[in-house]
Write a protein that holds these residues in place. Structure first.
Motif, short mmCIF file in Angstrom:
data_model
loop_
_atom_site.label_atom_id
_atom_site.label_comp_id
_atom_site.label_asym_id
_atom_site.label_seq_id
_atom_site.Cartn_x
_atom_site.Cartn_y
_atom_site.Cartn_z
N GLN A 272 -3.73 4.90 -6.43
CA GLN A 272 -4.15 3.32 -5.66
C GLN A 272 -5.76 2.84 -5.99
N TRP A 273 -5.01 2.35 -7.05
CA TRP A 273 -6.30 1.06 -7.23
C TRP A 273 -6.51 -0.20 -6.31
N LEU A 274 -8.37 -0.11 -6.26
CA LEU A 274 -8.54 -1.85 -5.03
C LEU A 274 -9.30 -1.98 -6.21
N PRO B 289 0.63 -1.46 0.12
CA PRO B 289 -0.15 0.00 -0.27
C PRO B 289 0.77 1.34 -0.25
N GLU C 200 -11.42 -5.58 0.54
CA GLU C 200 -10.60 -4.99 -0.44
C GLU C 200 -9.19 -5.36 -0.04
N GLU C 201 -8.80 -5.40 -1.54
CA GLU C 201 -7.66 -5.56 -1.61
C GLU C 201 -7.23 -4.42 -3.01
N LEU C 202 -5.45 -4.01 -2.59
CA LEU C 202 -4.69 -2.82 -3.82
C LEU C 202 -4.53 -4.06 -4.77
N GLN D 105 -1.34 6.70 3.11
CA GLN D 105 -2.31 7.42 2.49
C GLN D 105 -2.54 9.23 3.32
#
Length: 223
Positions: free
Chosen positions: A202-204, A167, A210-212, A170
Protein backbone atom coordinates in the motif's frame (compact mmCIF):
# COMPACT_ATOMS: atom_id res chain seq x y z
CA UNK A 1 22.15 28.74 58.58
CA UNK A 2 20.02 25.64 57.88
CA UNK A 3 17.98 27.59 55.31
CA UNK A 4 21.19 28.80 53.61
CA UNK A 5 22.50 25.21 53.38
CA UNK A 6 19.22 24.07 51.83
CA UNK A 7 19.39 26.86 49.24
CA UNK A 8 22.97 25.97 48.35
CA UNK A 9 22.08 22.28 48.00
CA UNK A 10 19.07 23.13 45.84
CA UNK A 11 21.23 25.31 43.63
CA UNK A 12 23.79 22.55 43.24
CA UNK A 13 21.04 20.06 42.35
CA UNK A 14 19.62 22.44 39.72
CA UNK A 15 23.08 22.96 38.21
CA UNK A 16 23.62 19.20 38.10
CA UNK A 17 20.27 18.70 36.37
CA UNK A 18 21.12 21.36 33.78
CA UNK A 19 24.54 19.81 33.13
CA UNK A 20 22.89 16.45 32.40
CA UNK A 21 20.09 17.85 30.24
CA UNK A 22 19.89 16.34 26.77
CA UNK A 23 18.50 18.84 24.25
CA UNK A 24 16.89 17.62 21.04
CA UNK A 25 18.16 20.42 18.79
CA UNK A 26 16.36 21.41 15.61
CA UNK A 27 18.72 21.50 12.60
CA UNK A 28 19.33 25.27 12.49
CA UNK A 29 21.89 27.91 11.54
CA UNK A 30 21.93 31.42 13.02
CA UNK A 31 23.51 33.79 10.52
CA UNK A 32 23.53 37.52 9.83
CA UNK A 33 20.75 38.17 12.32
CA UNK A 34 18.42 35.51 10.88
CA UNK A 35 17.40 32.06 12.11
CA UNK A 36 17.58 29.41 9.36
CA UNK A 37 16.03 25.94 9.66
CA UNK A 38 16.71 22.88 7.50
CA UNK A 39 14.32 22.87 4.52
CA UNK A 40 13.51 19.17 4.11
CA UNK A 41 10.98 19.93 1.38
CA UNK A 42 13.57 21.56 -0.89
CA UNK A 43 16.67 20.24 -2.70
CA UNK A 44 19.15 22.26 -4.74
CA UNK A 45 18.33 21.69 -8.42
CA UNK A 46 21.97 21.45 -9.45
CA UNK A 47 25.31 22.62 -8.06
CA UNK A 48 25.52 25.52 -10.54
CA UNK A 49 22.72 27.22 -8.56
CA UNK A 50 24.96 27.50 -5.50
CA UNK A 51 26.18 31.08 -5.18
CA UNK A 52 29.14 32.70 -3.47
CA UNK A 53 30.29 31.91 0.04
CA UNK A 54 28.28 33.88 2.60
CA UNK A 55 30.25 33.00 5.73
CA UNK A 56 31.17 30.17 8.09
CA UNK A 57 29.85 28.40 11.15
CA UNK A 58 31.65 29.68 14.26
CA UNK A 59 30.19 27.35 16.91
CA UNK A 60 28.54 23.91 16.98
CA UNK A 61 25.78 23.93 19.60
CA UNK A 62 25.02 20.19 19.84
CA UNK A 63 27.42 18.30 22.14
CA UNK A 64 28.64 21.63 23.55
CA UNK A 65 25.54 23.27 25.03
CA UNK A 66 23.18 21.52 27.44
CA UNK A 67 21.52 24.58 28.95
CA UNK A 68 17.96 24.91 27.57
CA UNK A 69 18.08 28.66 28.28
CA UNK A 70 21.03 29.19 25.92
CA UNK A 71 20.49 32.11 23.51
CA UNK A 72 21.80 31.30 20.04
CA UNK A 73 24.25 33.75 18.45
CA UNK A 74 25.29 34.63 14.92
CA UNK A 75 27.48 31.84 13.57
CA UNK A 76 25.87 29.14 15.73
CA UNK A 77 24.74 25.90 14.06
CA UNK A 78 23.04 22.90 15.62
CA UNK A 79 25.13 20.17 14.01
CA UNK A 80 27.77 21.70 11.73
CA UNK A 81 31.36 22.01 12.90
CA UNK A 82 33.18 25.32 13.30
CA UNK A 83 34.54 26.49 9.94
CA UNK A 84 31.78 24.86 7.83
CA UNK A 85 31.18 27.09 4.80
CA UNK A 86 27.75 28.68 4.24
CA UNK A 87 26.72 29.50 0.67
CA UNK A 88 24.10 31.69 -0.95
CA UNK A 89 21.56 30.24 -3.39
CA UNK A 90 21.25 32.10 -6.69
CA UNK A 91 17.92 33.89 -6.94
CA UNK A 92 16.78 32.99 -3.42
CA UNK A 93 18.24 35.27 -0.71
CA UNK A 94 16.05 33.52 1.90
CA UNK A 95 18.04 30.29 1.49
CA UNK A 96 21.47 29.17 2.71
CA UNK A 97 23.28 26.04 1.52
CA UNK A 98 25.84 23.76 3.15
CA UNK A 99 27.82 21.10 1.25
CA UNK A 100 26.54 17.69 2.38
CA UNK A 101 27.59 14.40 0.76
CA UNK A 102 24.59 12.65 2.33
CA UNK A 103 22.09 14.93 0.59
CA UNK A 104 20.65 14.64 -2.93
CA UNK A 105 22.75 16.79 -5.31
CA UNK A 106 25.34 17.42 -2.61
CA UNK A 107 23.90 20.32 -0.58
CA UNK A 108 21.51 20.80 2.34
CA UNK A 109 19.29 23.89 2.16
CA UNK A 110 18.26 26.12 5.07
CA UNK A 111 15.31 28.52 4.97
CA UNK A 112 15.06 31.79 6.90
CA UNK A 113 12.40 31.26 9.57
CA UNK A 114 10.63 34.50 8.67
CA UNK A 115 9.97 33.14 5.15
CA UNK A 116 8.42 29.84 6.30
CA UNK A 117 4.79 30.80 5.58
CA UNK A 118 5.44 31.95 2.00
CA UNK A 119 7.74 29.10 0.95
CA UNK A 120 6.22 26.34 -1.26
CA UNK A 121 6.58 23.44 1.18
CA UNK A 122 3.52 21.44 0.13
CA UNK A 123 2.35 19.60 -2.96
CA UNK A 124 -0.48 22.10 -3.44
CA UNK A 125 2.22 24.73 -4.00
CA UNK A 126 3.79 22.79 -6.88
CA UNK A 127 2.81 23.77 -10.42
CA UNK A 128 2.70 20.31 -12.01
CA UNK A 129 2.88 21.66 -15.57
CA UNK A 130 6.30 23.10 -14.70
CA UNK A 131 7.69 19.77 -13.45
CA UNK A 132 10.22 18.59 -16.04
CA UNK A 133 11.57 15.47 -14.34
CA UNK A 134 11.07 13.34 -11.24
CA UNK A 135 13.73 11.29 -9.45
CA UNK A 136 13.25 8.54 -6.87
CA UNK A 137 15.79 7.74 -4.15
CA UNK A 138 16.14 5.40 -1.24
CA UNK A 139 15.17 7.08 2.02
CA UNK A 140 18.44 6.32 3.76
CA UNK A 141 20.95 8.88 5.03
CA UNK A 142 23.05 8.42 1.90
CA UNK A 143 20.32 8.28 -0.75
CA UNK A 144 20.74 6.06 -3.82
CA UNK A 145 19.11 7.06 -7.11
CA UNK A 146 16.59 4.40 -8.16
CA UNK A 147 14.93 5.97 -11.20
CA UNK A 148 14.48 9.20 -13.17
CA UNK A 149 11.42 9.83 -15.35
CA UNK A 150 10.74 12.46 -18.01
CA UNK A 151 8.30 13.15 -20.86
CA UNK A 152 5.71 10.37 -21.40
CA UNK A 153 6.46 8.50 -18.20
CA UNK A 154 6.37 11.78 -16.33
CA UNK A 155 2.83 12.59 -17.47
CA UNK A 156 1.58 9.12 -16.50
CA UNK A 157 3.09 9.45 -13.04
CA UNK A 158 1.59 12.92 -12.49
CA UNK A 159 -1.84 11.38 -13.04
CA UNK A 160 -1.15 8.79 -10.33
CA UNK A 161 -0.33 11.52 -7.83
CA UNK A 162 -3.80 13.03 -8.18
CA UNK A 163 -5.82 9.79 -8.46
CA UNK A 164 -8.27 8.76 -5.72
CA UNK A 165 -7.51 5.35 -4.21
CA UNK A 166 -9.66 2.99 -2.15
CA UNK A 167 -7.72 1.75 0.90
CA UNK A 168 -6.79 -1.91 1.19
CA UNK A 169 -7.75 -3.90 4.28
CA UNK A 170 -4.95 -3.46 6.82
CA UNK A 171 -4.13 -5.22 10.06
CA UNK A 172 -4.60 -3.23 13.26
CA UNK A 173 -0.82 -3.04 13.60
CA UNK A 174 0.49 -1.26 10.53
CA UNK A 175 3.83 -2.62 9.29
CA UNK A 176 6.99 -0.56 9.28
CA UNK A 177 6.99 1.07 5.83
CA UNK A 178 9.71 1.13 3.21
CA UNK A 179 10.77 4.76 2.81
CA UNK A 180 11.62 6.53 -0.46
CA UNK A 181 12.25 10.12 -1.48
CA UNK A 182 10.69 11.75 -4.54
CA UNK A 183 12.27 14.87 -6.09
CA UNK A 184 10.23 17.05 -8.48
CA UNK A 185 12.35 19.27 -10.74
CA UNK A 186 11.15 22.54 -12.26
CA UNK A 187 13.11 25.46 -13.71
CA UNK A 188 13.60 26.90 -10.19
CA UNK A 189 17.03 26.75 -8.47
CA UNK A 190 15.54 24.27 -6.01
CA UNK A 191 13.48 21.10 -6.50
CA UNK A 192 10.53 19.93 -4.39
CA UNK A 193 11.12 16.90 -2.16
CA UNK A 194 8.55 14.51 -0.67
CA UNK A 195 8.64 11.13 1.05
CA UNK A 196 6.79 8.08 -0.28
CA UNK A 197 5.94 5.07 1.89
CA UNK A 198 5.24 1.47 0.95
CA UNK A 199 3.35 -0.41 3.66
CA UNK A 200 3.28 -4.00 2.43
CA UNK A 201 2.11 -2.99 -1.05
CA UNK A 202 0.00 0.00 0.00
CA UNK A 203 1.67 3.19 -1.22
CA UNK A 204 1.00 6.47 0.54
CA UNK A 205 2.43 9.93 1.13
CA UNK A 206 1.73 13.21 2.91
CA UNK A 207 1.12 16.03 0.39
CA UNK A 208 -0.75 17.60 3.33
CA UNK A 209 -2.62 14.91 5.26
CA UNK A 210 -2.04 11.21 4.63
CA UNK A 211 -3.15 10.14 1.14
CA UNK A 212 -3.06 6.74 -0.55
CA UNK A 213 -1.44 6.16 -3.95
CA UNK A 214 -2.12 3.55 -6.64
CA UNK A 215 0.03 0.41 -6.58
CA UNK A 216 1.34 1.36 -10.03
CA UNK A 217 3.52 3.95 -8.29
CA UNK A 218 5.92 1.15 -7.38
CA UNK A 219 6.78 0.51 -11.06
CA UNK A 220 8.12 4.06 -11.33
CA UNK A 221 9.94 4.12 -8.01
CA UNK A 222 11.73 0.84 -8.67
CA UNK A 223 11.39 -0.12 -12.37
Amino acid sequence: MKRLILLVVAGMALAACQSNTVIDWVDFIQFDGKHYVSADSAIINEASNIGEKAGEVSFKVADNINNPSYQVKNGDAAFWEKGTALFKVNGFPELLAVADEQEVNGYRLYLAEEEEEDFPHHFKDVELDRVKAIEFYTGEQTPELLNRITKGELEKFKELLTKDVEPKAQNANRPDPELYRMILYTDEPFAHAFYLYNENGQWLWYPWDEELLPGAVGKFVQP
